[in-house]
Each structure stands twice: as C-alpha cells, then as structure tokens.
Design a protein around this motif. Structure first.
Motif, mmCIF file in Angstrom:
data_model
loop_
_atom_site.group_PDB
_atom_site.id
_atom_site.type_symbol
_atom_site.label_atom_id
_atom_site.label_comp_id
_atom_site.label_asym_id
_atom_site.label_seq_id
_atom_site.Cartn_x
_atom_site.Cartn_y
_atom_site.Cartn_z
ATOM 1 N N UNK A 99 -0.746 44.551 49.901
ATOM 2 C CA UNK A 99 -0.106 45.347 50.787
ATOM 3 C C UNK A 99 0.987 44.730 51.741
ATOM 4 N N UNK A 100 1.000 45.277 53.124
ATOM 5 C CA UNK A 100 1.999 44.767 54.150
ATOM 6 C C UNK A 100 2.149 43.214 53.965
ATOM 7 N N UNK A 101 0.902 42.596 53.917
ATOM 8 C CA UNK A 101 0.908 41.100 54.009
ATOM 9 C C UNK A 101 1.710 40.568 52.825
ATOM 10 N N UNK A 102 1.553 41.164 51.652
ATOM 11 C CA UNK A 102 2.632 40.509 50.598
ATOM 12 C C UNK A 102 3.973 40.938 51.047
ATOM 13 N N UNK A 103 4.138 41.984 51.568
ATOM 14 C CA UNK A 103 5.436 42.339 52.127
ATOM 15 C C UNK A 103 6.234 41.367 53.027
ATOM 16 N N UNK A 104 5.050 40.967 53.648
ATOM 17 C CA UNK A 104 5.749 39.901 54.831
ATOM 18 C C UNK A 104 6.119 38.966 54.188
#
Length: 402
Positions: free
Chosen positions: A39-44
C-alpha cells in the motif's frame, strides 16, 4: 537578453530530463498505492527512489546505495517486484555511466545480481522461478552493458577533447615562440639599418664641419642629408619599438638588437643573385617588374627581399624541383610582390625540415610596414603569395645619401 542554459551548475536539458525521470517513477508509485502490496508504505519506498534519482548524475554511487537500501526494505517486507523498481535499473545505469571509477559499477552489478535472485524468488507466477530469474538477469545485464558502452564512448570523447585542447595550447605556444624569434630577427636587421643611418650622419656631419668655411653651399647640403637621414632613422626606430612592444621585457632588451658581425644588410639590388641561386636549385623562375622602382627605405627593401626569399623557399619545398615560378614586382603607390608556382615540380629527394612558421614570419615582417599578405592554393594547382607594402610619403634620404 541571454537565456540561462544551466541550473545549479548543471545543463538545463539534463536537469529537465532527470526531473522527468523522477516524476515518472514517483507517479507510478503513487498510481499503484491502493492496488500494490504494501500500500502506501510501498509507495513511500517508490517516492524515496524517485527523489534519489534527481541526483543520479552528480552523485551516482550515493544514489545507487540509497536505491539499493530501499529495494532491500522492499525485499524484507516481501512486497515482491513492483512497477517503480525500474528505479533500480536507472540507478545501475547511472553508476556505471557517471561513476568516477568503474569499480563502483562492477560492485553495483554484483549487488544487482543478488537482487535478481531475490526478486525472482518473490515473483508470483506459474512458471519456474529460475526462468523468471533468467529474464531479470538478461534485462539487468543488458542495462549494465549499454551503460558500459556509453561510459566508454563518453570517456573517449572527453579524451579527444582534452587532446585537442592540449594540441591547441601547444600550437599557440609554438606560434608565440615563432613570433618572438621573428621579432628578434627583425630587430637585429633593423638595428643594422639604423646603424648605417648613424654612420651616414656622422660622416656627413664631419664633412659639414670641415666645409663650413671653405664651401658653405656644400656644407648646407651635407647638413640637409644629416637631417633627412636622422628622420629616416627615427622612423625605423619607431617601427622597431612598435613591433616589439608586445614582446615584454625579454623582447625589448639589449640582447635583441645586438649587432651580428656576420650579418649584412640585403637590398633589392641583390634579388638577381637570389633568383639565380634558386634557379641553380632547380626552380624555373620567370621574373619581371612593372613601374619605376622608387627609392625605398632600407628596412622596406629588406622586407621585400625576405618575402621573395621565403616564398621561393616554400615553392622549392612544396612544389618541388622543376616547378615554374613567376616572381613579379609592381611599383605604384605601393610595392606589390607576387610569387606564384604551378605546383608541378618533382619532390626534393631530402627536403629540409619545415618549422611551419614561414607565413607567420612573413606576416610579422609585413605588419612592420602596415602591409598586407594573402596566400593560398590556386584553382589550377600550385600556390600564390602576394604582399602589398605601402610606400612612404617621402623618399628616404638614407638611400640618397648612401
């Protein structure tokens, strides 16, 4: 108005390209934020890679370390290969191409090989993991080899540019040395001219002193010769100072104008002997003159003599033995010297080594008398040298006195 073509000391086009690459990587990471594992962690992680790529040209090794560390976080989290992992290939390409040492690129390639195995192990699919690993390895290896080829070509071009700059500096240094040598030669020859003028003035002044009571008319004539000769000598000295002004202290010292006991002044009357020597050397010379030869200052005569000598020497070296050469002197409001060869002689068996400064020396001599020189190849073959030397406003009294 001047448009700036650099930003932060880097070419504007390169900065724009790097920003576009980073923006694409960041966009891919943001677009997949909901659907991708992590999710957003991977996007970071993806955005971090994109930001690091902004400095891939100036700090390629550091960028590669940062991108590799973020990729390791992704592997530990078992998110598998994601779309923004193209940043790994971009970083690998950058460190191989822009890295100061190829060793950094080799080390990055080894780390990428380990990453290929880890990525293949985490890639979901119905085919065997080793097939996936082979595919990743082929892509990574192709990127590494392309970067190596571009690096090699880039370094080769830089070496050629450095070599060209070095050769240009060497040519400039050789030209300065040649100019200094030619100015020294001019100074020595003009010293002889001035010394001759001083001798004439002394003789005429002594004669005027003894004839002052016996023959006042003859004494007045002698005094006039002294005055005219002094003006001519002063003009020669003015030209000498002008041509040597840029030579610096070493070019204006006493050693430059030191008299040479073996050196003698040459004049136009000796041109036939000069032509005869070149005829004996094998040139077929046709000479002629147009107009009435005026009385010339000795320095100007010497310049004409040296121009003809240098032009014939070049004809013998380059056109060869047996070449036909036309030597023409035209006297109008200027002295025009024209030397043309047909370039159809046979090469000299053992040609003398050429310093490559013949034309440069002639230009220096001609510039002393505000003249002009043109030289170049003829459409039908051969070479032409033409010099135009303006005549002085009044005839030199030194020639009359001599």
């Amino acid at each position: 108005m001047t448009v700036r073509r650099t930003l932060f000391g880097r070419p504007l086009r390169g900065v724009a390209f790097d920003v576009a690459v980073s923006a694409v990587v960041a966009f891919v990471g943001l677009a997949s934020a909901v659907a991708q594992p992590g999710g957003w962690a991977a996007t970071g992680v993806g955005v971090g890679m994109a930001v690091a790529l902004l400095f891939r040209r100036t700090h390629p090794s550091a960028v590669t370390v940062v991108v590799a560390a973020l990729a390791l976080v992704q592997v530990i989290a078992r998110w598998g290969p994601l779309a923004f992992d193209v940043a790994v290939l971009i970083a690998l390409y950058s460190v191989v191409k822009y890295g100061r040492r190829l060793r950094d690129g080799v080390l990055a390639g080894a780390v990428a090989a380990v990453g290929v195995l880890l990525a293949a192990a985490q890639t979901p699919g119905v085919i065997d993991w080793w097939v996936t690993a082979l595919w990743y390895a082929l892509v990574t290896g192709a990127v590494w080899l392309v970067a190596l080829n571009v690096r090699t070509r880039r370094l080769y071009v830089l070496s050629l540019e450095e070599r060209a700059a070095t050769l240009e500096r060497e040519r400039e240094a050789e030209s300065r040395v040649a100019v200094a040598e030619e100015r020294t030669r001019i100074a020595r020859e003009l010293h002889d001219v001035v010394a001759h003028s001083m001798a004439v003035m002394i003789v005429q002044a002594d004669g005027a002193r003894f004839m002052l009571d016996r023959d006042p008319e003859q004494a007045r004539t002698a005094v006039k010769v002294v005055a005219d000769t002094g003006r001519s000598a002063l003009e020669e000295m003015r030209r000498l100072v002008g041509v040597l002004r840029d030579a610096g202290p070493s070019g204006a010292g006493g050693s430059v104008v030191a008299a040479d006991p073996e050196h003698r002044r040459l004049a136009l009357a000796e041109l036939p002997d000069l032509l005869a020597r070149f005829r004996d050397a094998g040139l077929r010379i046709r000479d002629g003159a147009t107009g009435q030869p005026p009385a010339l200052p000795p320095g100007l005569e010497l310049t004409v003599y040296r121009v003809v000598q240098e032009a014939l020497t070049n004809a013998l070296k380059h056109a060869g033995v047996g070449a036909a050469v036309d030597v023409t002197l035209t006297y109008t409001e200027a002295v025009v010297v024209r030397v043309v060869d047909d370039g159809r002689g046979r090469p000299v068996v053992s040609p003398a080594p050429s310093g490559g400064h013949g034309l440069l020396g002639m230009r220096e001599r001609v510039a002393v008398y505000d003249g002009s020189l043109t030289a170049g190849a003829q459409p039908t073959g051969g070479w032409q040298v033409q010099v135009r030397l303006p005549l002085p406003s009044e005839p030199s009294a030194e020639v009359i006195a001599a």
